[in-house]
Design a protein around this motif. Sequence first.
Motif, PDB file in Angstrom:
ATOM      1  N   ASN A  13       0.818  -1.215   0.000  1.00 53.80           N
ATOM      2  CA  ASN A  13       0.000   0.000   0.000  1.00 53.80           C
ATOM      3  C   ASN A  13       0.847   1.258   0.000  1.00 53.80           C
ATOM      4  O   ASN A  13       0.567   2.228  -0.725  1.00 53.80           O
ATOM      5  N   ALA A  14       1.903   1.258   0.822  1.00 53.27           N
ATOM      6  CA  ALA A  14       2.748   2.445   0.936  1.00 53.27           C
ATOM      7  C   ALA A  14       3.439   2.765  -0.394  1.00 53.27           C
ATOM      8  O   ALA A  14       3.515   3.925  -0.815  1.00 53.27           O
ATOM      9  N   VAL A  15       3.944   1.728  -1.082  1.00 51.69           N
ATOM     10  CA  VAL A  15       4.632   1.942  -2.365  1.00 51.69           C
ATOM     11  C   VAL A  15       3.642   2.408  -3.432  1.00 51.69           C
ATOM     12  O   VAL A  15       3.920   3.349  -4.194  1.00 51.69           O
ATOM     13  N   LEU A  16       2.474   1.779  -3.473  1.00 55.45           N
ATOM     14  CA  LEU A  16       1.470   2.171  -4.473  1.00 55.45           C
ATOM     15  C   LEU A  16       1.020   3.614  -4.277  1.00 55.45           C
ATOM     16  O   LEU A  16       0.912   4.387  -5.241  1.00 55.45           O
ATOM     17  N   GLU A  17       0.782   4.013  -3.019  1.00 51.93           N
ATOM     18  CA  GLU A  17       0.384   5.394  -2.739  1.00 51.93           C
ATOM     19  C   GLU A  17       1.500   6.378  -3.112  1.00 51.93           C
ATOM     20  O   GLU A  17       1.236   7.489  -3.566  1.00 51.93           O
ATOM     21  N   ALA A  18       2.748   5.969  -2.916  1.00 51.28           N
ATOM     22  CA  ALA A  18       3.876   6.836  -3.281  1.00 51.28           C
ATOM     23  C   ALA A  18       3.869   7.107  -4.781  1.00 51.28           C
ATOM     24  O   ALA A  18       4.034   8.245  -5.227  1.00 51.28           O
ATOM     25  N   PHE A  19       3.666   6.067  -5.589  1.00 53.14           N
ATOM     26  CA  PHE A  19       3.582   6.247  -7.043  1.00 53.14           C
ATOM     27  C   PHE A  19       2.414   7.154  -7.405  1.00 53.14           C
ATOM     28  O   PHE A  19       2.557   8.107  -8.183  1.00 53.14           O
ATOM     29  N   ARG A  20       1.258   6.860  -6.843  1.00 56.53           N
ATOM     30  CA  ARG A  20       0.044   7.590  -7.234  1.00 56.53           C
ATOM     31  C   ARG A  20       0.051   9.044  -6.799  1.00 56.53           C
ATOM     32  O   ARG A  20      -0.642   9.878  -7.379  1.00 56.53           O
ATOM     33  N   SER A  21       0.816   9.351  -5.752  1.00 53.72           N
ATOM     34  CA  SER A  21       0.886  10.745  -5.290  1.00 53.72           C
ATOM     35  C   SER A  21       1.898  11.562  -6.090  1.00 53.72           C
ATOM     36  O   SER A  21       2.023  12.761  -5.897  1.00 53.72           O
ATOM     37  N   GLY A  22       2.641  10.890  -6.990  1.00 48.24           N
ATOM     38  CA  GLY A  22       3.608  11.617  -7.817  1.00 48.24           C
ATOM     39  C   GLY A  22       5.008  11.652  -7.255  1.00 48.24           C
ATOM     40  O   GLY A  22       5.887  12.332  -7.814  1.00 48.24           O
ATOM     41  N   LYS A  23       5.265  10.942  -6.166  1.00 44.46           N
ATOM     42  CA  LYS A  23       6.622  10.916  -5.615  1.00 44.46           C
ATOM     43  C   LYS A  23       7.568  10.235  -6.598  1.00 44.46           C
ATOM     44  O   LYS A  23       7.209   9.266  -7.249  1.00 44.46           O
ATOM     45  N   THR A  24       8.778  10.761  -6.725  1.00 45.97           N
ATOM     46  CA  THR A  24       9.770  10.170  -7.619  1.00 45.97           C
ATOM     47  C   THR A  24      10.377   8.926  -6.977  1.00 45.97           C
ATOM     48  O   THR A  24      10.971   9.001  -5.906  1.00 45.97           O
ATOM     49  N   ILE A  25      10.221   7.787  -7.661  1.00 41.26           N
ATOM     50  CA  ILE A  25      10.798   6.528  -7.188  1.00 41.26           C
ATOM     51  C   ILE A  25      11.969   6.180  -8.100  1.00 41.26           C
ATOM     52  O   ILE A  25      11.795   5.975  -9.302  1.00 41.26           O
ATOM     53  N   ASP A  26      13.168   6.121  -7.559  1.00 37.86           N
ATOM     54  CA  ASP A  26      14.345   5.836  -8.368  1.00 37.86           C
ATOM     55  C   ASP A  26      14.477   4.368  -8.716  1.00 37.86           C
ATOM     56  O   ASP A  26      14.895   4.010  -9.821  1.00 37.86           O
ATOM     57  N   LYS A  27      14.141   3.494  -7.765  1.00 41.21           N
ATOM     58  CA  LYS A  27      14.333   2.073  -7.996  1.00 41.21           C
ATOM     59  C   LYS A  27      13.300   1.277  -7.213  1.00 41.21           C
ATOM     60  O   LYS A  27      12.964   1.626  -6.083  1.00 41.21           O
ATOM     61  N   LEU A  28      12.820   0.213  -7.848  1.00 42.95           N
ATOM     62  CA  LEU A  28      11.814  -0.642  -7.222  1.00 42.95           C
ATOM     63  C   LEU A  28      12.350  -2.070  -7.159  1.00 42.95           C
ATOM     64  O   LEU A  28      12.824  -2.610  -8.155  1.00 42.95           O
ATOM     65  N   PHE A  29      12.284  -2.683  -5.984  1.00 39.40           N
ATOM     66  CA  PHE A  29      12.677  -4.077  -5.798  1.00 39.40           C
ATOM     67  C   PHE A  29      11.411  -4.912  -5.599  1.00 39.40           C
ATOM     68  O   PHE A  29      10.618  -4.628  -4.694  1.00 39.40           O
ATOM     69  N   LEU A  30      11.227  -5.932  -6.450  1.00 42.10           N
ATOM     70  CA  LEU A  30      10.072  -6.821  -6.339  1.00 42.10           C
ATOM     71  C   LEU A  30      10.542  -8.257  -6.116  1.00 42.10           C
ATOM     72  O   LEU A  30      11.576  -8.671  -6.643  1.00 42.10           O
ATOM     73  N   ASN A 151       2.252  10.880   2.034  1.00 39.96           N
ATOM     74  CA  ASN A 151       2.352  11.499   0.712  1.00 39.96           C
ATOM     75  C   ASN A 151       1.403  12.677   0.522  1.00 39.96           C
ATOM     76  O   ASN A 151       1.520  13.407  -0.458  1.00 39.96           O
ATOM     77  N   TYR A 152       0.464  12.840   1.433  1.00 39.69           N
ATOM     78  CA  TYR A 152      -0.554  13.877   1.273  1.00 39.69           C
ATOM     79  C   TYR A 152      -0.588  14.898   2.404  1.00 39.69           C
ATOM     80  O   TYR A 152      -1.040  16.019   2.213  1.00 39.69           O
ATOM     81  N   THR A 153      -0.149  14.491   3.583  1.00 44.13           N
ATOM     82  CA  THR A 153      -0.188  15.402   4.735  1.00 44.13           C
ATOM     83  C   THR A 153       1.196  15.996   4.966  1.00 44.13           C
ATOM     84  O   THR A 153       2.148  15.259   5.207  1.00 44.13           O
ATOM     85  N   PRO A 154       1.335  17.327   4.891  1.00 43.79           N
ATOM     86  CA  PRO A 154       2.656  17.947   5.060  1.00 43.79           C
ATOM     87  C   PRO A 154       3.205  17.720   6.472  1.00 43.79           C
ATOM     88  O   PRO A 154       2.461  17.747   7.453  1.00 43.79           O
TER      89      PRO A 154
END
Length: 249
Positions: A13-30, A151-154
């Motif tokens: 959930n945390a990774v998916l929300e990071a993508f959807r909020s527009g955060k830059t993800i440099d590398k993803l490990f699956l 990702n949404y609350t400052p």
Amino acid sequence: MEETQSLTIEGRNAVLEAFRSGKTIDKLFLLDGCMDGPIRTIQREAKKHDTIISYVTKERLDQISETGKHQGVIAYAAAYTYASIDDMLQKAKDAGEDPFLIFLDNVEDPHNLGAIIRTANLAGAHGVVIPKRRAVGLTATVAKASAGAINYTPVAKVTNLSQTIETLKQEGMWFVCADMGGSTMYDLNLTGPIGLVMGNEGSGVSDLVKKHCDFVASIPMKGDIDSLNVSVATGVLTYEIVRQRLLKK
């Protein structure tokens, strides 16, 4: 002044929300070979954002995990940008609402901080303020515990909570802190531009910070133990503020 901190994000959930909020993800490990629905969704988001994907063993994920609860997915974000309090006040202004900020006086447990950020988001608070020293920062555990709300609350870091409170009081904000010796929260007027101050897990709000607050609020308790977990107490007081705001409309 904004500052950045590299961030490891763990959990589906945390990774998916990071993508959807527009955060830059440099590398993803699956996790290699894992292709269930949630992993496929994350994979699609990663490809959409041209993120580098590495398929690795469970041993490798366990090795780089900070939380031990990665659920087969770990992301390296380029950076997490701390907000400023001005950003939070502007957010309130843009929404046409009185500012509502949550101040944490040396909260040390990352699960508590994450849970408080999650509560702040759902209750419509405009931001969370933490001190630079003697408190947990924005770690992978915090991000996971916030269930994506980070990702949404400052979140702002300040050098001195007391000075920050005094500055905001001059701009018209009121401050209420939590303490068992205070007035029952139902007897206080918690509407208007407000800052809620919550304390350390063991010692509560420090005397130094408490003396800068306008009100001291207590939560009525009927049980056999004497205190609530700080994230639960924050939720109770936060929603009393929400309740009073809704009644005032």
